[in-house]
Design a protein around this motif. Structure first.
Motif, PDB file in Angstrom:
ATOM      1  N   UNK A  25      29.544  39.367  45.433  1.00 29.32           N
ATOM      2  CA  UNK A  25      29.914  38.972  44.082  1.00 29.32           C
ATOM      3  C   UNK A  25      28.919  39.572  43.105  1.00 29.32           C
ATOM      4  N   UNK A  26      29.358  40.589  42.405  1.00 32.86           N
ATOM      5  CA  UNK A  26      28.522  41.207  41.378  1.00 32.86           C
ATOM      6  C   UNK A  26      29.361  41.358  40.113  1.00 32.86           C
ATOM      7  N   UNK A  27      28.704  41.627  39.017  1.00 29.36           N
ATOM      8  CA  UNK A  27      29.421  41.776  37.752  1.00 29.36           C
ATOM      9  C   UNK A  27      30.353  42.977  37.778  1.00 29.36           C
ATOM     10  N   UNK A  28      29.968  44.038  38.477  1.00 31.71           N
ATOM     11  CA  UNK A  28      30.842  45.206  38.580  1.00 31.71           C
ATOM     12  C   UNK A  28      32.124  44.858  39.324  1.00 31.71           C
ATOM     13  N   UNK A  29      32.003  44.101  40.416  1.00 29.41           N
ATOM     14  CA  UNK A  29      33.193  43.707  41.173  1.00 29.41           C
ATOM     15  C   UNK A  29      34.077  42.774  40.364  1.00 29.41           C
ATOM     16  N   UNK A  30      33.468  41.827  39.646  1.00 26.98           N
ATOM     17  CA  UNK A  30      34.255  40.912  38.819  1.00 26.98           C
ATOM     18  C   UNK A  30      34.940  41.658  37.681  1.00 26.98           C
ATOM     19  N   UNK A  31      34.257  42.612  37.085  1.00 22.67           N
ATOM     20  CA  UNK A  31      34.852  43.420  36.015  1.00 22.67           C
ATOM     21  C   UNK A  31      36.019  44.246  36.559  1.00 22.67           C
TER      22      UNK A  31
END
Length: 93
Positions: free
Chosen positions: A63-69
């Motif tokens: 779970x990282x911000x890049x994956x969520x984006x």
């Protein structure tokens, strides 16, 4: 012995989350028996959080911000695509 040690080291987060799920379930039952509903609700939330952490760890999802984006952009594109294919006279509730 080295095999057991290696497996415990590699599975440490999954084992920790499994133990936390067990403890949350046990405390949840004890709190419900004692009519402590707020604490039981808190332990239910902890159990659900740990089970989500367990599954994401087993599936290798980070779970990282890049994956969520990226997930949000794909969801938005699919929604726009589906809505563009609906008939114009589609009844709205």
């Amino acid at each position: 012995m080295a095999t057991i040690t290696t497996s415990v080291i590699l599975m440490r987060w999954e084992l920790l989350s499994a133990v936390m799920m067990f403890l949350a379930s046990t405390f949840n039952v004890q709190c419900r028996k004692a009519s402590r509903n707020v604490m039981a609700f808190a332990f239910t939330g902890i159990g659900i959080g740990m089970s989500c952490w367990f599954v994401t760890g087993l599936l290798g999802i980070t779970l990282s911000m890049d994956n969520l984006h990226n997930f949000w952009n794909i969801t938005k594109d699919v929604f726009v695509e589906v809505m563009s294919r609906t008939p114009t006279d589609w009844p709205m509730p």
